[in-house]
Write an enzyme that holds these catalytic residues in place. Structure first.
Site, PDB file in Angstrom:
ATOM      1  CB  CYS A  41      52.481 110.296  58.747  1.00 31.28           C
ATOM      2  SG  CYS A  41      52.744 111.062  57.135  1.00 31.28           S
ATOM      3  CG  ASP A  43      48.515 113.800  56.985  1.00 28.10           C
ATOM      4  OD1 ASP A  43      47.744 114.336  57.664  1.00 28.10           O
ATOM      5  OD2 ASP A  43      48.424 113.335  56.037  1.00 28.10           O
ATOM      6  NE  ARG A  45      44.931 114.142  56.312  1.00 30.31           N
ATOM      7  CZ  ARG A  45      45.027 113.486  55.231  1.00 30.31           C
ATOM      8  NH1 ARG A  45      43.694 113.215  54.634  1.00 30.31           N
ATOM      9  NH2 ARG A  45      46.043 112.726  54.571  1.00 30.31           N
ATOM     10  CG  HIS A  97      48.311 108.450  57.590  1.00 28.83           C
ATOM     11  ND1 HIS A  97      47.490 109.074  56.690  1.00 28.83           N
ATOM     12  CD2 HIS A  97      49.558 108.733  57.646  1.00 28.83           C
ATOM     13  CE1 HIS A  97      48.358 110.041  56.201  1.00 28.83           C
ATOM     14  NE2 HIS A  97      49.549 110.004  56.707  1.00 28.83           N
ATOM     15  CB  CYS A 100      49.911 107.858  53.875  1.00 26.35           C
ATOM     16  SG  CYS A 100      51.638 108.689  54.182  1.00 26.35           S
TER      17      CYS A 100
END
Ligand code: CO
Length: 209
Positions: A41, A43, A45, A97, A100
């Site tokens: 992803c 993302d 993080r 994750h 998400c």
């Protein structure tokens, strides 16, 4: 964030690498031989190399919203083609994750513009597994489970490509479905039974002769 700091960080990183090996960048410039294709992803993080503890040259990476593998996505299809046929990676990892945002958005009734067609692939995952998901009353648990099922279905999408089917038969490439547990930092292997999955989809999606 002070963007200038990135250049300072980069200087320190170069010095550190050269301190360990004076030929580090000379070797890097000679080519890549990664054994892993990682699809994760976007993302911020969920890092790729850092969470796996691998360095430059060790993993070929594709990241997008909610770690999707769509056969209409020229970028994803090109990355898989190149990784499997030219780099000859041994492992393909789809890493989703918990928490998400992409998966969360697909669980809501909202018009999200250009994200609609992208997230509709996740709604399709929900529809495919509606019977199981609708038995989960706790919304958080349902959300977690959809994250897992989305990874599973993206792994199936990878197995639908002719490149991967051929590599699977010829040299035993392996596909892994993982979850990065953002609460603990740990990687969870979903241990998807691919022989069983392949058996189930072969009748319809078999391409490799
Ligand atoms: Co995400």
């Amino acid at each position: 964030m002070d963007i200038q700091r990135i250049f300072e960080n980069n200087k320190l990183w170069v010095a550190e690498k050269l301190g360990q090996d004076a030929n580090y960048f000379k070797k890097l410039s000679q080519g890549q031989n990664p054994q892993i294709l990682y699809i994760g992803c976007s993302d911020s993080r969920v890092t790729a190399e850092e969470l796996m503890g691998v360095g430059p040259g060790e993993a070929f990476i594709l990241r997008n919203i909610a770690n999707m593998v769509s056969n209409l996505d020229l970028s994803a299809m090109s990355v898989i083609n190149y990784a499997v046929n030219i780099l000859e990676v041994k492992h393909i990892i789809v890493c989703g994750h918990y928490n998400c945002g992409g998966v969360k958005s697909a669980m809501q009734s909202a018009d999200l513009g250009i994200l609609n067609p992208w997230l509709r692939n996740i709604r399709d995952v929900y529809r495919l597994h509606k019977d199981e998901l609708n038995t989960i009353e706790n919304e958080e648990k349902k959300y977690d489970r959809l994250v897992e099922l989305n990874v599973q279905e993206q792994c199936v999408n990878i197995l639908k490509t002719a490149d991967v089917q051929r590599a699977y038969r010829k040299r035993g490439i392996t596909v892994h479905g993982w979850i990065f547990d953002i609460h603990s930092g740990k990687i969870i292997d979903l241990k998807i039974d691919y022989d069983k999955v392949l058996e189930g989809i072969r009748e319809i999606y078999h391409l490799d002769d």
